[in-house]
Motif scaffolding. Structure first.
Motif, PDB file in Angstrom:
ATOM      1  N   LEU A  97      -5.847   6.785   3.326  1.00 41.17           N
ATOM      2  CA  LEU A  97      -4.913   5.689   3.567  1.00 41.17           C
ATOM      3  C   LEU A  97      -5.183   5.014   4.906  1.00 41.17           C
ATOM      4  CD1 LEU A  97      -1.517   7.040   2.199  1.00 41.17           C
ATOM      5  CD2 LEU A  97      -2.985   5.284   1.210  1.00 41.17           C
ATOM      6  N   ALA A  98      -5.602   5.795   5.915  1.00 38.49           N
ATOM      7  CA  ALA A  98      -5.934   5.191   7.199  1.00 38.49           C
ATOM      8  C   ALA A  98      -7.125   4.252   7.061  1.00 38.49           C
ATOM      9  CB  ALA A  98      -6.224   6.268   8.239  1.00 38.49           C
ATOM     10  N   ALA A  99      -8.117   4.642   6.266  1.00 38.71           N
ATOM     11  CA  ALA A  99      -9.263   3.760   6.038  1.00 38.71           C
ATOM     12  C   ALA A  99      -8.808   2.455   5.396  1.00 38.71           C
ATOM     13  CB  ALA A  99     -10.305   4.454   5.168  1.00 38.71           C
ATOM     14  N   ALA A 100      -7.942   2.548   4.387  1.00 37.72           N
ATOM     15  CA  ALA A 100      -7.429   1.339   3.743  1.00 37.72           C
ATOM     16  C   ALA A 100      -6.638   0.486   4.724  1.00 37.72           C
ATOM     17  CB  ALA A 100      -6.562   1.721   2.545  1.00 37.72           C
ATOM     18  N   ALA A 101      -5.843   1.132   5.581  1.00 33.31           N
ATOM     19  CA  ALA A 101      -5.016   0.389   6.547  1.00 33.31           C
ATOM     20  C   ALA A 101      -5.875  -0.297   7.601  1.00 33.31           C
ATOM     21  CB  ALA A 101      -4.026   1.337   7.206  1.00 33.31           C
ATOM     22  N   PHE A 102      -6.879   0.394   8.109  1.00 32.74           N
ATOM     23  CA  PHE A 102      -7.753  -0.229   9.108  1.00 32.74           C
ATOM     24  C   PHE A 102      -8.588  -1.350   8.492  1.00 32.74           C
ATOM     25  CE2 PHE A 102      -7.099   3.550  11.860  1.00 32.74           C
ATOM     26  CZ  PHE A 102      -6.833   2.883  13.046  1.00 32.74           C
ATOM     27  N   LEU A 103      -9.041  -1.174   7.254  1.00 28.31           N
ATOM     28  CA  LEU A 103      -9.747  -2.256   6.575  1.00 28.31           C
ATOM     29  C   LEU A 103      -8.832  -3.454   6.371  1.00 28.31           C
ATOM     30  CD1 LEU A 103     -11.800  -0.173   3.997  1.00 28.31           C
ATOM     31  CD2 LEU A 103     -12.776  -1.692   5.732  1.00 28.31           C
ATOM     32  N   GLN A 104      -7.584  -3.197   6.014  1.00 26.16           N
ATOM     33  CA  GLN A 104      -6.615  -4.274   5.827  1.00 26.16           C
ATOM     34  C   GLN A 104      -6.461  -5.075   7.115  1.00 26.16           C
ATOM     35  OE1 GLN A 104      -5.267  -4.623   2.760  1.00 26.16           O
ATOM     36  NE2 GLN A 104      -3.969  -6.389   3.222  1.00 26.16           N
ATOM     37  N   ARG A 105      -6.466  -4.392   8.259  1.00 27.34           N
ATOM     38  CA  ARG A 105      -6.369  -5.072   9.549  1.00 27.34           C
ATOM     39  C   ARG A 105      -7.575  -5.977   9.795  1.00 27.34           C
ATOM     40  NH1 ARG A 105      -3.482  -4.034  13.951  1.00 27.34           N
ATOM     41  NH2 ARG A 105      -5.317  -4.162  15.292  1.00 27.34           N
ATOM     42  N   GLN A 106      -8.691  -5.629   9.186  1.00 25.26           N
ATOM     43  CA  GLN A 106      -9.895  -6.441   9.323  1.00 25.26           C
ATOM     44  C   GLN A 106      -9.976  -7.538   8.259  1.00 25.26           C
ATOM     45  OE1 GLN A 106     -12.050  -6.207  11.779  1.00 25.26           O
ATOM     46  NE2 GLN A 106     -11.390  -4.283  12.714  1.00 25.26           N
ATOM     47  N   GLY A 107      -8.942  -7.650   7.433  1.00 29.38           N
ATOM     48  CA  GLY A 107      -8.939  -8.656   6.380  1.00 29.38           C
ATOM     49  C   GLY A 107      -9.720  -8.256   5.147  1.00 29.38           C
ATOM     50  N   ILE A 108      -9.932  -6.957   4.976  1.00 28.17           N
ATOM     51  CA  ILE A 108     -10.725  -6.446   3.848  1.00 28.17           C
ATOM     52  C   ILE A 108      -9.844  -5.542   3.004  1.00 28.17           C
ATOM     53  CG2 ILE A 108     -12.747  -5.084   3.190  1.00 28.17           C
ATOM     54  CD1 ILE A 108     -13.935  -5.780   5.946  1.00 28.17           C
ATOM     55  N   GLN A 109      -9.773  -5.821   1.720  1.00 34.23           N
ATOM     56  CA  GLN A 109      -8.977  -4.989   0.835  1.00 34.23           C
ATOM     57  C   GLN A 109      -9.822  -3.873   0.247  1.00 34.23           C
ATOM     58  OE1 GLN A 109      -6.982  -7.321  -2.169  1.00 34.23           O
ATOM     59  NE2 GLN A 109      -5.301  -7.825  -0.790  1.00 34.23           N
ATOM     60  N   ALA A 110      -9.198  -2.704   0.105  1.00 33.65           N
ATOM     61  CA  ALA A 110      -9.838  -1.568  -0.550  1.00 33.65           C
ATOM     62  C   ALA A 110      -8.829  -0.934  -1.488  1.00 33.65           C
ATOM     63  CB  ALA A 110     -10.310  -0.553   0.485  1.00 33.65           C
ATOM     64  N   THR A 111      -9.295  -0.490  -2.632  1.00 33.39           N
ATOM     65  CA  THR A 111      -8.439   0.195  -3.596  1.00 33.39           C
ATOM     66  C   THR A 111      -8.518   1.688  -3.358  1.00 33.39           C
ATOM     67  OG1 THR A 111      -8.854  -1.543  -5.223  1.00 33.39           O
ATOM     68  CG2 THR A 111      -7.938   0.529  -6.034  1.00 33.39           C
ATOM     69  N   VAL A 112      -7.358   2.331  -3.247  1.00 32.49           N
ATOM     70  CA  VAL A 112      -7.276   3.771  -3.021  1.00 32.49           C
ATOM     71  C   VAL A 112      -6.969   4.462  -4.344  1.00 32.49           C
ATOM     72  CG1 VAL A 112      -6.082   5.625  -1.788  1.00 32.49           C
ATOM     73  CG2 VAL A 112      -6.451   3.405  -0.667  1.00 32.49           C
ATOM     74  N   TYR A 113      -7.790   5.422  -4.711  1.00 27.79           N
ATOM     75  CA  TYR A 113      -7.563   6.225  -5.913  1.00 27.79           C
ATOM     76  C   TYR A 113      -7.174   7.639  -5.490  1.00 27.79           C
ATOM     77  CZ  TYR A 113      -9.990   2.456  -8.383  1.00 27.79           C
ATOM     78  OH  TYR A 113     -10.366   1.242  -8.903  1.00 27.79           O
ATOM     79  N   GLU A 114      -5.981   8.054  -5.893  1.00 33.96           N
ATOM     80  CA  GLU A 114      -5.457   9.366  -5.511  1.00 33.96           C
ATOM     81  C   GLU A 114      -5.156  10.171  -6.771  1.00 33.96           C
ATOM     82  OE1 GLU A 114      -3.676  12.744  -4.350  1.00 33.96           O
ATOM     83  OE2 GLU A 114      -4.880  11.431  -3.054  1.00 33.96           O
TER      84      GLU A 114
END
Length: 408
Positions: free
Chosen positions: A21-38
């Protein structure tokens, strides 16, 4: 299907724990979306408490979640308080209230893992988190990846980030099997309601009781509502590596028979403790294959003796997001830059964490007395400055963007 952003590639993160989730959040701050599969049906971090050292706290503040977490955390006044097993004699302690922010720009906190996970999750758009997706394999299909899930579904991605923990399917797919060895140690975890805990355990302090073959750490969490216990002892052959395995209070007490009565009284107040084996895994020489890489425990599982597991996952996430943002047109090169920046640091932490048990678990005698005398002279907050002062932005600024594996 994994989300594609206007910025470029489809990015899939396997694992919705703290690192994923931290990776997704930091990417979001960079304007990049990532899909998290849990794989779980809901996001709920198992385990109990953790220490948020300054290097982790600064990353959480950058994400804008540290204040959100403050209502569920405890700011420590005292850290690295070492006590002798038999009588509780304080061998050394660190005045965090006076020094931590001055040295490292942030305090040290404790929190329940679930509270930390919820705080980070608040920075990830809900539609980008896909629950009930257990990754069982990964196949390269040209320049993309096909992710296979246990229920027969699949997804495609241009970039894959394996944040799926110590039993990582992504690691096995891109690095190969890396079997664990028995460390000879097991860990107990338990929570004690504050009302049942003695005064010394409710103080905003991280305390380590050390003795022959064992040590135990305690500190308050959840705004002081609970005292978190984590203890380490020799493992028996039946102990498994699992966050959900349990023991009895009697088994926990038996390991600390003869220790200071204040400590055993604290153990008696615990509910059903967890118990799991600490398995040993050698550091990896590489984390990436093409446009797939690893993060957190999937990349560098480490013994918890420096309380840096979650912190290193947060650092990984911060560095990875910056590398991808700066190299979005060439993800394989960005991932090589990321691993080149991170592997030396996490390998060093794996190594020093591995050796710490031998220091903490010395039997009484000449070496133990020399250790105790050294503790009395040591300033752990300064001595471990290389851990706490780390800045991902500065680390990136000091590196070239060339492929780190091909530089002379």
């Amino acid at each position: 299907m994994t989300a594609r952003t206007t910025a470029g590639p489809r990015i899939a993160i396997l694992g919705g724990g703290i690192g994923g989730l931290a990776a997704a959040a930091f990417l979001q701050r960079q304007g990049i979306q990532a899909t998290v599969y849990e794989q779980a049906a809901r996001l709920a971090e198992v385990g109990a408490g953790l220490v948020i050292a300054p290097n982790a706290g600064r990353q959480l503040r950058e994400l804008g979640v540290l204040e959100h977490l403050s209502k569920d955390s405890v700011r420590l006044d005292t850290g690295w308080q070492f006590r002798r097993w038999a009588d509780g004699t304080v061998l050394s302690e660190e005045d965090l209230a006076a020094s931590c922010e001055r040295l490292y720009g942030e305090h040290t906190y404790t929190a329940h893992r679930a509270a930390l996970l919820a705080a980070i999750q608040s920075r990830v758009p809900g539609h980008l988190v896909k629950l009930g997706h257990k990754c069982i394999g990964l196949d390269a299909t040209g320049e993309t990846w096909r992710i296979r899930f246990a229920d027969g579904r699949s997804a495609e991605a241009d970039v894959v980030i394996g944040a799926d923990g110590v039993h990582s399917a992504v690691r096995n797919a891109i690095i190969g099997s890396s079997p664990a060895t028995d460390s000879g140690l097991c860990a107990f975890r338990a929570l004690v309601p504050a009302g049942d805990a003695p005064d010394f355990a409710r103080r905003p302090a991280q305390t380590l009781w050390i003795g022959p073959g064992h040590h135990l750490v305690h500190y308050p969490i959840s705004a002081g509502k609970y005292v978190n216990l984590v203890a380490f002892a020799p493992a028996d052959g039946d102990t498994v590596e699992s966050w959900t395995a349990t023991a009895t209070v009697e088994e926990f007490l038996a390991e600390f028979n003869g220790w200071d009565r204040r400590l055993t009284g604290l153990i008696r107040a615990a509910g059903t403790p967890g118990r799991w084996a600490l398995l040993d895994r050698a550091p990896l020489a590489r984390w990436s294959e093409g446009s797939a890489t690893l993060l957190g425990d999937a990349a560098h599982p480490m013994f918890p003796f420096f309380a840096q597991g979650a912190a290193q996952a947060l650092e990984d996430a911060a560095v990875l997001a910056r590398c991808l943002a700066e190299g979005i047109d060439d993800p394989p090169a960005a991932l090589l830059r990321y691993e080149g920046l991170r592997i030396p640091r996490t390998t060093r932490l794996q190594t020093v964490s591995h050796g710490r048990s031998h220091v903490n678990h010395l039997p009484d005698g000449a070496r133990q007395r020399a250790r105790d005398a050294a503790f009395a002279q040591e300033d752990p907050l300064v001595a471990n400055g290389w851990i706490y002062e780390y800045d991902p932005a500065a680390a990136l600024a000091g590196t070239a963007r060339a492929n780190p594996r091909t530089q002379p």
